[in-house]
Design an enzyme around this catalytic site. Sequence first.
Site, PDB file in Angstrom:
ATOM      1  CB  SER A 107      85.133  54.602  46.678  1.00 25.86           C
ATOM      2  OG  SER A 107      84.782  54.854  45.403  1.00 25.86           O
TER       3      SER A 107
ATOM      4  N   GLY B 101      81.126  54.318  48.095  1.00 19.88           N
ATOM      5  CA  GLY B 101      79.540  53.814  47.905  1.00 19.88           C
ATOM      6  C   GLY B 101      78.541  54.867  48.136  1.00 19.88           C
TER       7      GLY B 101
ATOM      8  CG  ASN C 276      79.302  55.365  44.277  1.00 18.16           C
ATOM      9  OD1 ASN C 276      79.698  54.449  43.669  1.00 18.16           O
ATOM     10  ND2 ASN C 276      79.826  56.195  45.060  1.00 18.16           N
TER      11      ASN C 276
ATOM     12  CG  ASP D  39      88.159  49.000  40.382  1.00 16.47           C
ATOM     13  OD1 ASP D  39      89.014  49.907  39.970  1.00 16.47           O
ATOM     14  OD2 ASP D  39      87.633  49.004  41.462  1.00 16.47           O
TER      15      ASP D  39
ATOM     16  CG  HIS E 160      87.917  52.509  43.252  1.00 17.15           C
ATOM     17  ND1 HIS E 160      87.360  51.562  42.580  1.00 17.15           N
ATOM     18  CD2 HIS E 160      87.175  53.480  43.663  1.00 17.15           C
ATOM     19  CE1 HIS E 160      85.873  51.694  43.098  1.00 17.15           C
ATOM     20  NE2 HIS E 160      85.762  52.726  43.809  1.00 17.15           N
TER      21      HIS E 160
END
Length: 203
Positions: free
Chosen positions: A27, A64, A93, A174, A177
Amino acid sequence: MVRILSFIILFFSSTAFSQTLLVLGDSLSAGYQMPANKSWPALLPEILAQQSQPTTIINASISGDTSGNGLARLPQLLAQHQPDIVLIELGANDGLRGFHPKILRNNVSQMITLIKEMGSQPLLMQIEIPPNYGKRYNELFRNTYPTLSQSLKVPLLPFFLIDIIVQPKLMMKDGLHPTVEAQPLIAQFMAQQLKPYLNKESL
């Protein structure tokens, strides 16, 4: 957030001598929660063209994805696009899910081997994860990248968010990102990091 299933962005230079760079990431490169044409890989070709390094960018990043997902997709991507260079931007991830660093090391090692066997140049990006996973795990995770770089003789590029994550306005809520506003900055950073590995002549 709806998972980005798959997208490949092709940017073709006006010259017939454009080299091809495949970005195999997650991502952080896929354009998380933004139009694909706003992501840093989509902005990169114009910058490289200005540097007289015309480059076709194939963004094969999927939100992801783990290193295992990237390894599974890589053979088909190599066969389809036959890139000159492959940037591996994976592992975040794996870390966020607490996978043992040995899994990351084995997967990335296999990816590097596949890329070299295809006759392409692999580039590896250092990945960092939040410190709340514990000092020991973070060190094992972080050290995986320079260890692979040294043992497999693959260039290691610095984490492209290193100067972004310290600026809250450039990060999403978050804390993981980068925002749309951060993408041009990342693209400029990556253009400089990639410069030594791209052909400088279009003759």
